[in-house]
Design a protein around this motif. Structure first.
Motif, PDB file in Angstrom:
ATOM      1  N   ASN A 196      -1.883  -0.311 -10.065  1.00  7.89           N
ATOM      2  CA  ASN A 196      -2.808   0.097  -9.008  1.00  7.89           C
ATOM      3  C   ASN A 196      -3.997  -0.862  -9.008  1.00  7.89           C
ATOM      4  O   ASN A 196      -4.781  -0.899  -9.953  1.00  7.89           O
ATOM      5  CB  ASN A 196      -3.275   1.533  -9.248  1.00  7.89           C
ATOM      6  CG  ASN A 196      -4.055   2.081  -8.067  1.00  7.89           C
ATOM      7  OD1 ASN A 196      -4.769   1.357  -7.384  1.00  7.89           O
ATOM      8  ND2 ASN A 196      -3.915   3.372  -7.823  1.00  7.89           N
ATOM      9  N   GLY A 247      -3.476   4.085  -2.119  1.00 10.61           N
ATOM     10  CA  GLY A 247      -3.648   3.077  -3.156  1.00 10.61           C
ATOM     11  C   GLY A 247      -2.962   1.779  -2.778  1.00 10.61           C
ATOM     12  O   GLY A 247      -2.061   1.757  -1.919  1.00 10.61           O
ATOM     13  N   THR A 282      -6.162  -1.024  -6.367  1.00  5.68           N
ATOM     14  CA  THR A 282      -6.971  -0.605  -5.225  1.00  5.68           C
ATOM     15  C   THR A 282      -8.423  -1.035  -5.387  1.00  5.68           C
ATOM     16  O   THR A 282      -9.031  -1.555  -4.446  1.00  5.68           O
ATOM     17  CB  THR A 282      -6.904   0.925  -5.059  1.00  5.68           C
ATOM     18  OG1 THR A 282      -5.533   1.339  -4.996  1.00  5.68           O
ATOM     19  CG2 THR A 282      -7.622   1.364  -3.812  1.00  5.68           C
ATOM     20  N   SER A 290       0.857  -1.178   0.000  1.00 12.66           N
ATOM     21  CA  SER A 290       0.000   0.000   0.000  1.00 12.66           C
ATOM     22  C   SER A 290       0.899   1.235   0.000  1.00 12.66           C
ATOM     23  O   SER A 290       2.029   1.198   0.494  1.00 12.66           O
ATOM     24  CB  SER A 290      -0.914   0.009   1.226  1.00 12.66           C
ATOM     25  OG  SER A 290      -0.149   0.014   2.419  1.00 12.66           O
TER      26      SER A 290
END
Length: 443
Positions: free
Chosen positions: A264, A239, A266, A230
């Motif tokens: 990414n 993210g 997320t 993270s």
């Protein structure tokens, strides 16, 4: 015979001589296409021969020897095509230039051999000088073309990588950035020229030291490394990133660089976490559900068997909940269950586990018990809390609880039997008048 005529007359002999000589210059791991090389050499010799046959001024000789008019973007020659195609074929610049050196050596050697026992005329010396100037000119054109194409490829490469949302970067063997794409500079809010030459620790990444160790591990093992992390960007946006470090091996199998990419994830991670939460937690109360509870109970049973310290299971059934739910409606009933959860949590330690089994049934796992006194205190506190009136809007609701208690490992050693025992003890409490707790008894 002039050198231009000699080249054309003995072209095949020169090509064979050059081919044998050039083969000795090729790296052992480089596979040269002989037919392709011979064709290129033939074209270059024909161009050079035609050039030698044309008269030129001193100014033109000097201009050519300095490599002027060798812009691959303006003029296309056999040499510029040579440089471009050698790059496309995977040749190094050194190997491409070595072809010209071999060609120069082959022509010079055979030309000198043909002049043995013959008077050396000024024209022969002049031709040799012009030949070397022509070779130098061709080398210059080829190198510029090779470099121009390589730079163009790098620009295309950088444009492609910079247009991607994924982060891309490369490291030197001492773990420092040698290339970063636009996505990375935006993430760190730092221009590329301030990142090149630095490592993760230099730029203040919280886990920078660990990332640097991972890069060194890739270099040492020659194996890729994948993980997740993270990161909170300079903008403050959090993210979650999936990243991979991959070693770049040279022709000898040695690591010459490390390539990294990060994506990414997320949104995916958030969805996975949400799905995991839905699969393991009760959405109404936020307590672990039956599935999560069974897994935790099995862990505690193993721990109790290993350490000899008892674990208690409390099975809690709400008294008069159905009546309240029917009288005031499901919305009030749901709110009542949330309030019950709050009071239940206030009665146990953070290390203990409360769960909702379904409906108005709850369970509690009490860990590391040395005597029954603590269990009685907790069970009594739960009863006291749950029989206090619940104020919901203008309505006052009254319920209580019946609790069954069993122990591991003395009463049972499996989740199924522990739940069965606790449920049986809970029904004993119900029969005894509710609002009380009972311990499981096998007799």
């Amino acid at each position: 015979m002039r050198l231009a005529d000699f080249i054309l007359h003995d072209l095949e002999c020169i090509l064979q001589e050059w081919e044998d000589f050039a083969a000795t210059l090729a790296p052992s791991e480089q596979r040269w296409d002989k037919a392709m090389l011979r064709d290129h050499a033939k074209k270059m010799l024909e161009v050079i021969s035609a050039d030698l046959a044309e008269p030129q001024t001193r100014h033109e000789e000097i201009k050519k020897s300095k490599g002027h008019n060798a812009d691959p973007g303006v003029q296309i020659t056999a040499a510029t095509i040579h440089g471009k195609e050698r790059l496309a074929s995977g040749f190094s610049l050194e190997a491409a230039v070595a072809e010209y050196r071999a060609l120069r050596a082959s022509v010079t050697r055979l030309w000198q051999k043909s002049l043995q026992n013959k008077p050396i005329l000024d024209t022969a010396i002049g031709d040799l000088i012009r030949f070397n100037e022509a070779i130098d000119q061709s080398i210059t054109e080829s190198v510029i073309s090779y470099s121009f194409e390589k730079e163009q490829q790098m620009r295309v490469f950088d444009t492609v990588l910079s247009s991607l949302p994924d982060i891309s970067f490369t490291f030197t063997l001492d773990g420092r950035f040698s290339y970063v794409n636009k996505a990375l500079t935006e993430l760190f809010a730092c221009p590329s020229d301030q990142l090149i030459g630095k490592n993760f620790t230099d730029i203040g990444l919280p886990n920078g030291a660990e990332l640097q160790r991972q890069i060194q591990q890739v270099i040492y093992t020659k194996k890729q490394f994948r993980s997740e992390m993270s990161y909170t960007a300079a903008s403050g946006q959090w993210g979650f990133y999936d990243y991979i470090f991959v070693p770049v091996l040279d022709k000898k199998g040695l690591v010459e660089a490390v390539v990294g990419t990060a994506r990414n994830v997320t949104e995916r991670k958030t969805k996975e976490d949400q799905n995991w939460y839905k699969a393991n937690y009760d959405l109404l109360t936020g307590l672990p559900n039956r599935r999560f509870f069974l897994d935790r109970l099995e862990q505690e049973i193993r721990n109790a068997a290993r350490t000899g310290v008892r674990t208690a299971l409390l099975f809690i059934d709400l008294d008069h909940f159905k009546e309240a739910n029917d009288q005031y409606g499901h919305d009030v009933g749901d709110l009542l269950l949330r309030l019950v959860t709050e009071r239940l949590r206030s009665c146990i330690r953070e290390t203990d586990t409360a769960a909702r089994m379904g409906g108005d049934e709850f369970t509690v796992i009490l860990q590391n018990l040395l005597d029954t006194k603590h269990i009685e205190l907790v069970a009594g506190k739960i009863l006291t809390e749950l029989r206090r009136p619940f104020q919901i809007g203008n309505d006052t609701l009254h319920i209580s609880a019946s609790i069954g208690i069993t122990f591991s490992p003395q009463d049972a050693s499996t989740p199924e039997y522990l739940i069965k025992n606790a449920d049986q003890a809970m029904y004993m409490a119900k029969k005894a008048g509710r609002n009380q707790f009972c311990f499981f008894s096998s007799v």
